[in-house]
Design a protein around this motif. Structure first.
Motif, mmCIF file in Angstrom:
data_model
loop_
_atom_site.group_PDB
_atom_site.id
_atom_site.type_symbol
_atom_site.label_atom_id
_atom_site.label_comp_id
_atom_site.label_asym_id
_atom_site.label_seq_id
_atom_site.Cartn_x
_atom_site.Cartn_y
_atom_site.Cartn_z
ATOM 1 N N SER A 48 0.848 -1.201 0.000
ATOM 2 C CA SER A 48 0.000 0.000 0.000
ATOM 3 C C SER A 48 0.884 1.252 0.000
ATOM 4 C CB SER A 48 -0.910 0.038 1.238
ATOM 5 O OG SER A 48 -0.149 0.295 2.401
ATOM 6 N N GLY A 49 0.244 2.403 -0.196
ATOM 7 C CA GLY A 49 0.969 3.664 -0.090
ATOM 8 C C GLY A 49 1.432 3.908 1.338
ATOM 9 N N THR A 50 0.600 3.536 2.295
ATOM 10 C CA THR A 50 0.986 3.681 3.704
ATOM 11 C C THR A 50 2.233 2.851 3.987
ATOM 12 O OG1 THR A 50 -1.355 3.929 4.246
ATOM 13 C CG2 THR A 50 0.135 3.452 6.079
ATOM 14 N N SER A 74 -3.283 17.001 4.108
ATOM 15 C CA SER A 74 -3.078 15.766 3.361
ATOM 16 C C SER A 74 -3.982 14.714 3.961
ATOM 17 C CB SER A 74 -1.613 15.333 3.486
ATOM 18 O OG SER A 74 -1.376 14.094 2.813
ATOM 19 N N VAL A 120 4.120 16.524 0.329
ATOM 20 C CA VAL A 120 3.057 15.745 -0.329
ATOM 21 C C VAL A 120 2.642 16.476 -1.599
ATOM 22 C CG1 VAL A 120 0.704 14.847 -0.085
ATOM 23 C CG2 VAL A 120 2.210 14.943 1.917
ATOM 24 N N TYR A 171 -4.025 2.506 -4.640
ATOM 25 C CA TYR A 171 -5.378 2.274 -4.114
ATOM 26 C C TYR A 171 -6.405 2.442 -5.250
ATOM 27 C CZ TYR A 171 -9.603 2.798 -1.393
ATOM 28 O OH TYR A 171 -10.868 2.645 -0.917
ATOM 29 N N LYS A 174 -6.985 5.693 -7.217
ATOM 30 C CA LYS A 174 -5.827 6.450 -7.711
ATOM 31 C C LYS A 174 -5.766 6.442 -9.247
ATOM 32 C CE LYS A 174 -3.981 7.674 -3.728
ATOM 33 N NZ LYS A 174 -5.096 7.636 -2.772
ATOM 34 N N GLY A 181 -2.021 -1.282 -3.140
ATOM 35 C CA GLY A 181 -0.631 -1.471 -3.549
ATOM 36 C C GLY A 181 0.151 -0.194 -3.382
HETATM 37 C C1 LIG Z 1 -1.396 11.752 0.175
HETATM 38 C C2 LIG Z 1 -1.583 10.296 0.519
HETATM 39 N N1 LIG Z 1 -0.683 9.684 1.307
HETATM 40 C C3 LIG Z 1 -0.780 8.389 1.611
HETATM 41 C C4 LIG Z 1 -1.835 7.619 1.166
HETATM 42 C C5 LIG Z 1 -1.922 6.199 1.597
HETATM 43 O O1 LIG Z 1 -2.004 5.296 0.551
HETATM 44 P P1 LIG Z 1 -2.781 3.888 0.754
HETATM 45 O O2 LIG Z 1 -4.221 4.178 0.873
HETATM 46 O O3 LIG Z 1 -2.427 3.123 -0.491
HETATM 47 O O4 LIG Z 1 -2.212 3.258 1.973
HETATM 48 C C6 LIG Z 1 -2.800 8.208 0.334
HETATM 49 C C7 LIG Z 1 -3.934 7.492 -0.262
HETATM 50 O O5 LIG Z 1 -4.759 6.859 0.137
HETATM 51 C C8 LIG Z 1 -2.680 9.586 0.027
HETATM 52 O O6 LIG Z 1 -3.606 10.197 -0.729
#
Ligand SMILES: Cc1ncc(COP(=O)(O)O)c(C=O)c1O
Length: 358
Positions: A48-50, A74, A120, A171, A174, A181
């Motif tokens: 994931s992005g996280t 953000s 960001v 996600y 996106k 992912g």
């Molecule tokens: C600016 C930002 N940071 C982090 C995330 C985290 O990504 P994810 O949802 O894939 O964990 C997102 C999106 O959801 C995001 O928009």
């Protein structure tokens, strides 16, 4: 609605028939293709992005006692990743031009504990990366880009994720998706190597752990989807940009998003600013069958979690924007009739409200 075609269906079926579902050759191929697209040496796929943010912070050695300078405007995941890495986010207000972190305010918040800058690229518009990278270099700080909303965007001819260590999300909503992912990009082989280990319980060889890590691996199914989507990314972005241009040319009574000269906005969100009556405008659009979004109605430092941690910052622009921003449909699947309906509804509402914005 994610745009999924025959390529994605064939790619996923191919994985099912291959019998290899967990991280394998398709993940490697997706990493290599993504690194090429970004113009960097290395990319590390995660779940994931996280996960990308947490792994990137840990790969740069961030931990307890460190401060990470970031934006309050953000998705909360940005700052949560800092907390999850054991460090403390320090919030710097955004600027009028693009709602991204204001480079002019960063240096006053740097202390001996500052370890990294975490800008960001909000909504898909890149931050002022030349200024931010210069500050990081001057103070010997790591530079980690939250590019989760900005895949394919560029600033001064360089793709986001190539200025520092880039973090991306795939996600479902996106600009390109693998369902869930993420990806880390870097030119530093040692950061990539460490990120690969943290992604997989610190293992170098199988069952030999050197450092503490997680299971943040990507599946072959996600990578197969990612490869198919990456092949279409340019057309998705061009679709969004064309829709954004149409909206900006026709909308009245609201402040439309700008694009800095030499920058490429990828319009993950097309976000207008409404000086007064944002929620009423959203309500009237809903009556006309048009869904909008507010990203974000509560800045991170005002979230209950952060209030509970003692954050009492005053960050006036982030706080004002949270009352004024409204994201309109910009998806590449929209028809001209859809866009005309958005414009008609906004402009009718703006006329009723007596104009405003600008
Ligand atoms: C600016 C930002 N940071 C982090 C995330 C985290 O990504 P994810 O949802 O894939 O964990 C997102 C999106 O959801 C995001 O928009």
């Amino acid at each position: 609605m994610p745009l999924m075609g025959e390529e994605e269906k064939r790619a996923v079926l191919g994985v099912l028939e291959s019998g290899q579902l967990a991280q394998g050759p398709r993940v490697r191929e997706f990493e290599e293709s993504f690194a090429r697209m970004c113009g960097v040496r290395e990319a590390v796929a995660v779940s994931s992005g996280t996960a990308a943010l947490v792994v990137a912070l840990l790969a740069h050695g961030v931990g307890v006692g460190d401060e990470i300078i970031t934006t309050p405007f953000s998705f909360v995941a940005t700052a949560n990743a800092v907390l999850l890495a054991g460090a403390r986010p320090v919030f710097v207000d955004v600027r009028e031009e693009d709602f991204n972190i204001d480079p002019a305010l960063i240096e006053s918040r740097i202390t001996p504990r500052t370890k990294a800058l975490l800008p960001v690229h909000l909504y898909g518009h890149p931050c002022d990366m030349e200024s931010i990278a210069a500050i990081a270099a001057r103070h010997g700080l790591a530079l980690i880009e939250d590019a989760c909303q900005a895949v394919g965007a560029s600033a001064a001819g360089r793709k986001v994720g190539s200025f520092g260590t880039g973090c991306f999300s795939f996600y479902a909503t996106k600009n390109m998706t693998t369902g869930e992912g993420g990806m880390i990009t870097t030119d530093d082989p040692s950061v990539a190597e460490k990120a690969r280990r943290i992604r997989d319980h610190g293992q170098v060889e199988r069952y030999e752990s050197e450092l503490l890590g997680y299971n943040f691996r990507m599946t072959e199914l996600a990578a197969a989807l990612g490869l198919a989507q990456l092949g279409k990314l340019e057309s998705f972005i061009e679709g969004r940009r064309a829709n954004a241009q149409y909206l900006s040319e026709h909308l009245q009574g609201v402040q439309t998003p700008g694009e800095r000269p030499g920058f490429r906005h990828v319009y993950h969100q097309y976000t207008v600013r409404v000086a007064a009556g944002r929620d009423e405008l959203a309500g009237r659009l809903r009556e006309d069958g048009i869904e909008t979004g507010v990203f974000y109605s509560v800045p991170i430092h005002r979230q209950p979690l952060y209030r509970g941690l003692g954050y009492r910052d005053s960050l006036p622009l982030a706080e004002r924007l949270s009352q004024e921003v409204l994201s309109l449909p910009v998806h590449p699947g929209l028809s001209r009739a859809d866009l005309e309906a958005v414009v008609a509804s906004v402009n009718r509402s703006a006329v009723t409200a007596g104009g405003g914005g600008g």
